[in-house]
Design a protein around this motif. Structure first.
Motif, PDB file in Angstrom:
ATOM      1  N   ASN A  35      -2.412   0.942 -10.364  1.00  0.00           N
ATOM      2  CA  ASN A  35      -1.460   0.135  -9.606  1.00  0.00           C
ATOM      3  C   ASN A  35      -2.106  -0.941  -8.754  1.00  0.00           C
ATOM      4  O   ASN A  35      -1.444  -1.915  -8.377  1.00  0.00           O
ATOM      5  CB  ASN A  35      -0.612   1.043  -8.696  1.00  0.00           C
ATOM      6  N   ILE A  36      -3.391  -0.791  -8.423  1.00  0.00           N
ATOM      7  CA  ILE A  36      -3.988  -1.713  -7.451  1.00  0.00           C
ATOM      8  C   ILE A  36      -5.252  -2.395  -7.958  1.00  0.00           C
ATOM      9  O   ILE A  36      -5.825  -3.213  -7.244  1.00  0.00           O
ATOM     10  CB  ILE A  36      -4.311  -0.975  -6.133  1.00  0.00           C
ATOM     11  N   ILE A  37      -5.693  -2.091  -9.184  1.00  0.00           N
ATOM     12  CA  ILE A  37      -6.910  -2.678  -9.732  1.00  0.00           C
ATOM     13  C   ILE A  37      -6.549  -3.662 -10.838  1.00  0.00           C
ATOM     14  O   ILE A  37      -5.654  -3.404 -11.650  1.00  0.00           O
ATOM     15  CB  ILE A  37      -7.851  -1.583 -10.273  1.00  0.00           C
ATOM     16  N   SER A  38      -7.227  -4.801 -10.881  1.00  0.00           N
ATOM     17  CA  SER A  38      -6.974  -5.796 -11.917  1.00  0.00           C
ATOM     18  C   SER A  38      -7.372  -5.263 -13.291  1.00  0.00           C
ATOM     19  O   SER A  38      -8.198  -4.351 -13.404  1.00  0.00           O
ATOM     20  CB  SER A  38      -7.751  -7.081 -11.620  1.00  0.00           C
ATOM     21  N   ALA A  39      -6.800  -5.867 -14.324  1.00  0.00           N
ATOM     22  CA  ALA A  39      -6.988  -5.361 -15.682  1.00  0.00           C
ATOM     23  C   ALA A  39      -8.448  -5.383 -16.117  1.00  0.00           C
ATOM     24  O   ALA A  39      -8.909  -4.477 -16.818  1.00  0.00           O
ATOM     25  CB  ALA A  39      -6.140  -6.177 -16.656  1.00  0.00           C
ATOM     26  N   GLU A  40      -9.206  -6.426 -15.698  1.00  0.00           N
ATOM     27  CA  GLU A  40     -10.581  -6.532 -16.161  1.00  0.00           C
ATOM     28  C   GLU A  40     -11.494  -5.462 -15.573  1.00  0.00           C
ATOM     29  O   GLU A  40     -12.591  -5.229 -16.079  1.00  0.00           O
ATOM     30  CB  GLU A  40     -11.149  -7.917 -15.837  1.00  0.00           C
ATOM     31  N   MET A  43      -8.610   3.239   4.762  1.00  0.00           N
ATOM     32  CA  MET A  43      -9.948   2.873   5.247  1.00  0.00           C
ATOM     33  C   MET A  43     -10.807   2.332   4.119  1.00  0.00           C
ATOM     34  O   MET A  43     -11.526   1.344   4.284  1.00  0.00           O
ATOM     35  CB  MET A  43     -10.630   4.085   5.893  1.00  0.00           C
ATOM     36  N   TRP A  44     -10.744   2.970   2.946  1.00  0.00           N
ATOM     37  CA  TRP A  44     -11.537   2.497   1.818  1.00  0.00           C
ATOM     38  C   TRP A  44     -11.062   1.114   1.374  1.00  0.00           C
ATOM     39  O   TRP A  44     -11.878   0.286   0.952  1.00  0.00           O
ATOM     40  CB  TRP A  44     -11.464   3.489   0.665  1.00  0.00           C
ATOM     41  N   LEU A  45      -9.756   0.866   1.439  1.00  0.00           N
ATOM     42  CA  LEU A  45      -9.233  -0.454   1.066  1.00  0.00           C
ATOM     43  C   LEU A  45      -9.736  -1.529   2.040  1.00  0.00           C
ATOM     44  O   LEU A  45     -10.072  -2.647   1.636  1.00  0.00           O
ATOM     45  CB  LEU A  45      -7.702  -0.430   1.085  1.00  0.00           C
ATOM     46  N   ILE A  46      -9.795  -1.199   3.313  1.00  0.00           N
ATOM     47  CA  ILE A  46     -10.225  -2.179   4.321  1.00  0.00           C
ATOM     48  C   ILE A  46     -11.716  -2.468   4.219  1.00  0.00           C
ATOM     49  O   ILE A  46     -12.136  -3.628   4.238  1.00  0.00           O
ATOM     50  CB  ILE A  46      -9.874  -1.670   5.737  1.00  0.00           C
ATOM     51  N   PHE A  47     -12.533  -1.428   4.096  1.00  0.00           N
ATOM     52  CA  PHE A  47     -13.983  -1.591   4.181  1.00  0.00           C
ATOM     53  C   PHE A  47     -14.660  -1.877   2.857  1.00  0.00           C
ATOM     54  O   PHE A  47     -15.723  -2.525   2.831  1.00  0.00           O
ATOM     55  CB  PHE A  47     -14.624  -0.357   4.810  1.00  0.00           C
ATOM     56  N   PHE A  48     -14.094  -1.410   1.743  1.00  0.00           N
ATOM     57  CA  PHE A  48     -14.831  -1.497   0.484  1.00  0.00           C
ATOM     58  C   PHE A  48     -14.099  -2.203  -0.648  1.00  0.00           C
ATOM     59  O   PHE A  48     -14.661  -2.380  -1.727  1.00  0.00           O
ATOM     60  CB  PHE A  48     -15.222  -0.089   0.015  1.00  0.00           C
ATOM     61  N   ALA A  49     -12.855  -2.593  -0.464  1.00  0.00           N
ATOM     62  CA  ALA A  49     -12.133  -3.260  -1.543  1.00  0.00           C
ATOM     63  C   ALA A  49     -12.566  -4.715  -1.633  1.00  0.00           C
ATOM     64  O   ALA A  49     -12.916  -5.323  -0.624  1.00  0.00           O
ATOM     65  CB  ALA A  49     -10.629  -3.175  -1.305  1.00  0.00           C
ATOM     66  N   MET A  89       0.823  -1.206   0.000  1.00  0.00           N
ATOM     67  CA  MET A  89       0.000   0.000   0.000  1.00  0.00           C
ATOM     68  C   MET A  89       0.863   1.263   0.000  1.00  0.00           C
ATOM     69  O   MET A  89       0.580   2.224  -0.707  1.00  0.00           O
ATOM     70  CB  MET A  89      -0.928  -0.001   1.218  1.00  0.00           C
ATOM     71  N   ILE A  90       1.937   1.251   0.820  1.00  0.00           N
ATOM     72  CA  ILE A  90       2.827   2.409   0.869  1.00  0.00           C
ATOM     73  C   ILE A  90       3.497   2.633  -0.477  1.00  0.00           C
ATOM     74  O   ILE A  90       3.636   3.772  -0.953  1.00  0.00           O
ATOM     75  CB  ILE A  90       3.885   2.216   1.977  1.00  0.00           C
ATOM     76  N   GLU A  91       3.899   1.530  -1.136  1.00  0.00           N
ATOM     77  CA  GLU A  91       4.537   1.657  -2.450  1.00  0.00           C
ATOM     78  C   GLU A  91       3.572   2.244  -3.471  1.00  0.00           C
ATOM     79  O   GLU A  91       3.948   3.082  -4.300  1.00  0.00           O
ATOM     80  CB  GLU A  91       5.029   0.285  -2.911  1.00  0.00           C
ATOM     81  N   THR A  92       2.307   1.817  -3.397  1.00  0.00           N
ATOM     82  CA  THR A  92       1.294   2.349  -4.311  1.00  0.00           C
ATOM     83  C   THR A  92       1.104   3.844  -4.126  1.00  0.00           C
ATOM     84  O   THR A  92       1.062   4.612  -5.093  1.00  0.00           O
ATOM     85  CB  THR A  92      -0.047   1.626  -4.080  1.00  0.00           C
ATOM     86  N   LEU A  93       0.997   4.270  -2.877  1.00  0.00           N
ATOM     87  CA  LEU A  93       0.832   5.697  -2.597  1.00  0.00           C
ATOM     88  C   LEU A  93       2.062   6.491  -3.030  1.00  0.00           C
ATOM     89  O   LEU A  93       1.947   7.623  -3.499  1.00  0.00           O
ATOM     90  CB  LEU A  93       0.559   5.906  -1.103  1.00  0.00           C
TER      91      LEU A  93
END
Length: 330
Positions: A141-146, A324-330, A1-5
């Motif tokens: 960086n964090i979402i799959s291609a589809e 928070m969004w990654l934890i609750f909604f990803a 996550m830190i690398e993505t940011l």
């Protein structure tokens, strides 16, 4: 996550920092000239490239509708909040006890409620998200291609319909304070937005091949536009007047980064949308206030200080909200 940011915010920090450093060496009219250049040439080039490269088949029916719905939700919340603040400010002392407990006394609500440009800036600050520069940079960086298509469709719809459609209407209505603006002038301002024509040109030329040299040049131009827009942010941030400027931006920043994406996530969950599509909607709804508000501020004479402060606060706010969004909604 830190690398993505880190990858997402490195350009933001570099080019905005350059704008801060160059502030004292630039002519006084440079921000206005740069803002108009981005409005008429820079951003249309970016939207033209996105429109040419985006596949509009999968999800094309639902994503634009959801994008517009989120924008209207943001506008509604911003307008209701403005009216509530105006009512609280006009109340005779003492303020409600629960406000005093949080330090929200009369000095906190010192918006100039008689200035239409401030109200327009307040609404735009809570409404417009940086889905192109920040949103796509993070999702790539964090979402799959589809599911990337969801993010691109959201960004394109937001840029065309919201940023240079609805936002131009709002900016034109609340700006030009010395001129009585009628419906025909508002419609003229929307219809003549160069980005709308750039999108149409890009969309209808998807099947027309262009030389690799031109294609590469257009892709490079997109990054030049991003750098120029971030430099403009840095120049405007230098004009802030410390805590007072940031304090005025606190409320629209909260609406933009926390309240709207939270409601979007809860509503999406209620209707059965889960996984990456839900996270994309939440992230795009909570992206920092768009750099385009500074361009609109230059063109329509809005409150530049409030908008620049909001960009700064929402940018920092996303760093705390994204986990928070990654934890609750990803």
């Amino acid at each position: 996550m830190i690398e993505t940011l880190t990858h997402a915010y490195a350009p933001l920090l570099i080019w905005t920092g350059l704008g801060l450093l160059l502030f004292n060496f630039l002519p006084a009219n440079f921000p206005k000239l740069l803002g108009k250049s981005l409005y008429w040439f820079g951003v249309p080039i970016q939207i033209f490239v996105l429109a040419r490269q985006t596949e509009f088949s999968d999800g094309a029916r639902i994503v634009p509708v959801l994008t517009i719905a989120i924008v209207l939700l943001s506008i509604g919340l911003a307008w209701l909040t403005w009216e509530l603040l105006k009512w609280l400010t006009n109340q005779k002392e003492p303020k409600p006890n629960w406000l005093e407990k949080f330090g929200l006394n009369s000095s906190f609500f010192k918006f100039n409620f008689s200035d239409r440009s401030v109200q327009g800036s307040f609404i735009l600050a809570a409404m417009l998200g940086n889905t192109g520069f920040v949103g796509l940079a993070i999702t790539s960086n964090i979402i799959s291609a589809e599911n990337t298509n969801w993010a691109v469709l959201f960004s394109v719809t937001n840029n065309v319909i919201s940023t240079y459609g609805i936002a131009v209407f709002i900016a034109s209505y609340f700006g030009h304070s010395e001129t009585k603006t009628n419906l025909w002038i508002l419609l003229r301002d929307v219809i003549t937005v160069p980005s709308l024509w750039a999108f149409a040109l890009g969309f209808f030329t998807q099947n027309i091949e262009i030389t690799p040299t031109i294609e590469s040049g257009l892709n490079i131009a997109v990054w030049v536009v991003i750098a120029a827009a971030l430099i403009l942010v840095g120049v405007r941030l230098r004009s802030l007047r410390g805590y007072q400027s940031l304090k005025l931006a606190l409320i629209p920043s909260f609406i933009k980064v926390i309240l709207v994406p939270l409601l979007v996530g809860l509503i999406a969950t209620y209707f059965g949308l889960t996984g990456e599509p839900r996270f994309i909607l939440v992230l795009m709804a909570g992206t920092p206030t768009a750099l385009a508000v500074l361009i609109l501020a230059e063109v329509y004479e809005l409150d530049r200080e409030l908008l620049a402060s909001n960009i700064a606060m929402t940018t920092v706010g996303l760093l705390f909200a994204l986990p928070m969004w990654l934890i609750f909604f990803a």
